[in-house]
Design a protein around this motif. Structure first.
Motif, mmCIF file in Angstrom:
data_model
loop_
_atom_site.group_PDB
_atom_site.id
_atom_site.type_symbol
_atom_site.label_atom_id
_atom_site.label_comp_id
_atom_site.label_asym_id
_atom_site.label_seq_id
_atom_site.Cartn_x
_atom_site.Cartn_y
_atom_site.Cartn_z
ATOM 1 N N LYS A 138 0.841 -1.192 0.000
ATOM 2 C CA LYS A 138 0.000 0.000 0.000
ATOM 3 C C LYS A 138 0.875 1.241 0.000
ATOM 4 C CE LYS A 138 -3.804 -2.100 2.604
ATOM 5 N NZ LYS A 138 -4.667 -1.958 3.785
ATOM 6 N N GLU A 170 0.518 5.723 0.083
ATOM 7 C CA GLU A 170 -0.424 6.801 0.358
ATOM 8 C C GLU A 170 -0.706 7.626 -0.883
ATOM 9 O OE1 GLU A 170 -2.048 7.489 3.247
ATOM 10 O OE2 GLU A 170 -1.265 5.557 3.878
ATOM 11 N N ASP A 171 -1.942 8.030 -1.032
ATOM 12 C CA ASP A 171 -2.334 8.966 -2.077
ATOM 13 C C ASP A 171 -2.017 10.362 -1.550
ATOM 14 O OD1 ASP A 171 -3.574 10.704 -3.764
ATOM 15 O OD2 ASP A 171 -5.500 9.667 -3.819
ATOM 16 N N CYS A 229 -5.173 8.975 1.353
ATOM 17 C CA CYS A 229 -5.808 7.666 1.351
ATOM 18 C C CYS A 229 -4.843 6.636 0.783
ATOM 19 C CB CYS A 229 -7.078 7.681 0.505
ATOM 20 S SG CYS A 229 -8.375 8.726 1.191
ATOM 21 N N SER A 283 -3.336 3.627 -1.339
ATOM 22 C CA SER A 283 -3.572 3.040 -2.657
ATOM 23 C C SER A 283 -3.087 1.603 -2.608
ATOM 24 C CB SER A 283 -2.814 3.825 -3.730
ATOM 25 O OG SER A 283 -2.963 3.225 -4.991
ATOM 26 N N THR A 307 -7.651 3.189 -5.032
ATOM 27 C CA THR A 307 -7.574 4.085 -3.884
ATOM 28 C C THR A 307 -8.718 3.741 -2.950
ATOM 29 O OG1 THR A 307 -6.623 5.850 -5.233
ATOM 30 C CG2 THR A 307 -7.603 6.482 -3.129
ATOM 31 N N ARG A 357 -12.180 10.775 4.048
ATOM 32 C CA ARG A 357 -11.251 11.211 3.001
ATOM 33 C C ARG A 357 -11.176 12.731 3.032
ATOM 34 N NH1 ARG A 357 -9.190 9.962 -2.255
ATOM 35 N NH2 ARG A 357 -9.263 11.754 -3.662
#
Length: 476
Positions: free
Chosen positions: A318, A320-321, A326, A328, A410, A433
């Motif tokens: 994973k 982070e966006d 959030c 990803s 996401t 979010r």
């Protein structure tokens, strides 16, 4: 935590029987294991269950006693196992080293076993001669007889496939030409199937594997003298990104079977920053090192909000966006077109896939060659589940091919809460979010309330009541 998390501490390496012993010590049901092994229909062995002392630590000792022509092997096997499982299709049948005797286990049995000779597993329908050879697909047929769920069979097949691939590379042979000597295959079958059965019995969903401690020097086998780690073990570590740590111990500490188990079942390699240990199981090795020759298996519970990190070589990592904070997720999509299957078949396979852990499953109406109406079956899943889900599709549909490709998604940060409503308690998924929060009632809760109300409350009314209760609980 979505499921039970297991930590395998491999500070003295790892082997098949050590893993089984640790899982039995952790609480796996011995009766369930024995029933599963009986269902395989394999003879030529019996099991010993007991405990032994390792540097003052009481450890569970699981042992497979092999028999040949009605006589029990002595199992002094100072050199571990027959590396590459006695693949002597080009060599003489040297039974002296014809076994995968896991982790240099001398099997001298001076410890206090529960010598339960009733478990000799003398099954009438698979009395193979000791000189018989089995390839990977023969072993798949044996696993297919296993009286256990598809998840157990898929795990066992995956472990065996990893071993076969590694030995295929070591010998320079196609995988279908890698053969397992009759006697040498028995303990591998028992150990590998036992690990799969015990993990399922314990309800393990996540497995963290520590770096694998390995010894130095050489081991003798029927092919000659091999360096430690042996070729098959090295190939597995390289192919699956297993971290290894050399020690000053003389001899092998990580067997090919042990390495394959670690590669097949791990979902992460880093422990959470903080966690609680719920239970500990200890499996015994037979060699004597300066440190306790044990494998520790710990059921752990991360502190709230923590997850163990996934291995870098899997598709589940994973990130982070940066725009929204959030995560990803890297996922895999499976697709197959089916023009000769019934609606009942498609409905069943969807249920089986979701039960096995698929993140999503859907059917899309399509037209195929000759204008045949058909459906495209699509599955979104984590990469470590891919082979298991492919097995379900091949076993339960008429397809002969499955496409796969990577995908990223996401995902919102999420958690579940329970709220009180005028109609009763209901579960709600709370997602966030960019500083915003969204509340989504769980369908099962709405359905149950509507059924319990006996038609006095319709779906829409209950749904809005749950949303209002959730908003109030979250101060929205």
């Amino acid at each position: 935590m979505m499921g039970k998390m297991l930590y395998l501490e491999c500070s003295s390496g790892i082997s098949g029987d050590m893993t089984v012993g640790a899982l039995l010590d952790l609480g796996a049901d011995r009766a369930v294991l024995e029933h599963a092994l009986e269902s395989l229909g394999v003879d030529g062995y019996h099991l010993h269950f007991g405990r032994k002392d390792k540097c003052g630590i009481s450890a569970y000792d699981f042992d497979v006693h092999l028999e040949e022509d009605g006589h029990e092997h002595g199992h002094d096997h100072e050199h571990g196992h027959d590396h590459e499982h006695g693949h002597d299709h080009e060599h003489g049948h040297d039974h002296e080293h014809g076994h995968d005797h896991e982790h240099g286990h001398d099997h001298d049995h001076e410890h206090g076993h529960d010598h339960d000779h009733n478990h000799d597993h003398g099954h009438s329908h698979d009395h193979a001669h000791p000189h018989t050879h089995r390839n990977l697909y023969d072993i798949y047929q044996i696993i297919g007889r296993l009286d256990a769920g598809e998840r157990v069979k898929a795990t066992a097949r995956k472990i065996f496939e990893i071993v076969a691939e590694a030995e295929s590379k070591a010998h320079g042979l196609p995988i279908e030409q890698v053969h397992f000597h009759e006697v040498g295959a028995i303990d591998s079958i028992v150990d590998i199937v036992s690990v799969a059965v015990c993990l399922d019995n314990l309800g393990i969903e996540e497995v963290i594997v520590s770096p694998l401690a390995e010894g130095r020097g050489y081991v003798k086998c029927q092919h000659g003298t091999l360096p430690v780690p042996v070729p098959a073990t090295s190939n597995i570590a390289a192919a699956y990104g297993l971290k290894m740590r050399l020690t000053d111990n003389d001899g092998e500490m990580v067997t090919p079977t042990g390495a394959a188990i670690a590669a097949a079942v791990r979902t992460g390699e880093t422990l959470p920053d903080s966690y609680r240990i719920l239970k500990i199981g200890i499996g015994a090795g037979n060699k004597e090192f300066k440190q306790a020759n044990i494998l520790r298996a710990m059921l752990i519970q991360p502190e709230s909000g923590q997850e163990a990190s996934a291995p870098a070589n899997t598709q589940t990592a994973k990130k982070e966006d940066p725009a929204a904070g959030c995560p990803s997720e890297r996922m895999t999509i499976l697709e197959t077109n089916i023009d000769d299957g019934s609606g009942e078949m498609l409905g069943l396979v969807m249920e089986l896939l979701l039960e096995a852990g698929a993140s999503d499953v859907w059917h899309t109406p399509i037209y195929m060659k000759k204008n045949r109406p058909a459906y495209m079956l699509s599955v979104l899943c984590r990469e470590e589940l891919r082979e298991q889900l492919e097995d379900i599709i091949f076993s339960n549909t008429t397809t002969i091919g499955i496409r796969r490709f990577p995908a990223e998604r996401t995902v919102l940060e999420r958690r579940k809460i329970t709220v009180d409503t005028p109609y009763g308690p209901a579960e709600v998924k709370v997602c966030s979010r960019g500083g915003r929060t969204f509340c989504y009632p769980e369908y099962e809760s709405i359905r149950n309330i509507c059924r319990e109300q006996g038609g006095q409350a319709d779906f829409g009314t209950v749904y809005h009541a749950v949303v209002e209760a959730a908003a109030k609980a979250q101060n929205l």
